[in-house]
Design an enzyme around this catalytic site. Sequence first.
Site, PDB file in Angstrom:
ATOM      1  N   HIS A  53       0.851  -1.196   0.000  1.00  0.00           N
ATOM      2  CA  HIS A  53       0.000   0.000   0.000  1.00  0.00           C
ATOM      3  C   HIS A  53       0.882   1.240   0.000  1.00  0.00           C
ATOM      4  CE1 HIS A  53      -3.869  -1.898   1.891  1.00  0.00           C
ATOM      5  NE2 HIS A  53      -3.330  -2.680   0.964  1.00  0.00           N
ATOM      6  N   GLU A  55       0.868   3.897   1.803  1.00  0.00           N
ATOM      7  CA  GLU A  55       1.308   4.326   3.131  1.00  0.00           C
ATOM      8  C   GLU A  55       2.457   3.468   3.647  1.00  0.00           C
ATOM      9  OE1 GLU A  55      -1.812   3.592   2.093  1.00  0.00           O
ATOM     10  OE2 GLU A  55      -3.284   4.363   3.502  1.00  0.00           O
ATOM     11  N   CYS A  83      -6.186   2.117   5.875  1.00  0.00           N
ATOM     12  CA  CYS A  83      -6.812   0.866   6.284  1.00  0.00           C
ATOM     13  C   CYS A  83      -6.236   0.443   7.650  1.00  0.00           C
ATOM     14  CB  CYS A  83      -6.538  -0.206   5.228  1.00  0.00           C
ATOM     15  SG  CYS A  83      -4.808  -0.771   5.210  1.00  0.00           S
ATOM     16  N   CYS A  86      -2.321  -0.023   7.514  1.00  0.00           N
ATOM     17  CA  CYS A  86      -1.584   1.235   7.352  1.00  0.00           C
ATOM     18  C   CYS A  86      -1.719   2.121   8.585  1.00  0.00           C
ATOM     19  CB  CYS A  86      -2.044   1.948   6.090  1.00  0.00           C
ATOM     20  SG  CYS A  86      -1.644   1.006   4.592  1.00  0.00           S
TER      21      CYS A  86
END
EC number: 3.5.4.33
Length: 161
Positions: A53, A55, A83, A86
């Site tokens: 991801h 992040e 999420c 993260c």
Amino acid sequence: MTQDELYMKEAIKEAKKAEEKGEVPIGAVLVINGEIIARAHNLRETEQRSIAHAEMLVIDEACKALGTWRLEGATLYVTLEPCPMCAGAVVLSRVEKVVFGAFDPKGGCSGTLMNLLQEERFNHQAEVVSGVLEEECGGMLSAFFRELRKKKKAARKNLSE
């Protein structure tokens, strides 16, 4: 244009890079003392890694650049609400502030479904600023998924012929 909007524009540039690769268009930048320390965008499909991801990647890059896992004083700008994974990385890396664009009704853990970033039982909490350039950030995601659904529908139609 505010400082948050300026850095969110940089995160949007990263999201566009993800989209060009066929990735979900999510981008992030990490800023300390007015300087962008790291930039990243989603690479989950490209790398076939569930943790790729934006992040996670930007936090990893920042830690490498600074030579420390503690990102105290850092602000994370990301185009979509983090999420659970993260948000956990933000807490564990001691990021001071998270600024996000679009809300995530399916996985948002910075206020939508829950707020892991400000959970008082953790030993660190991050300030949260939400909805910065929300329409632009959300619009990119909506357009991406609309196009993806169109392609899948066309592929199913071709298979049935």
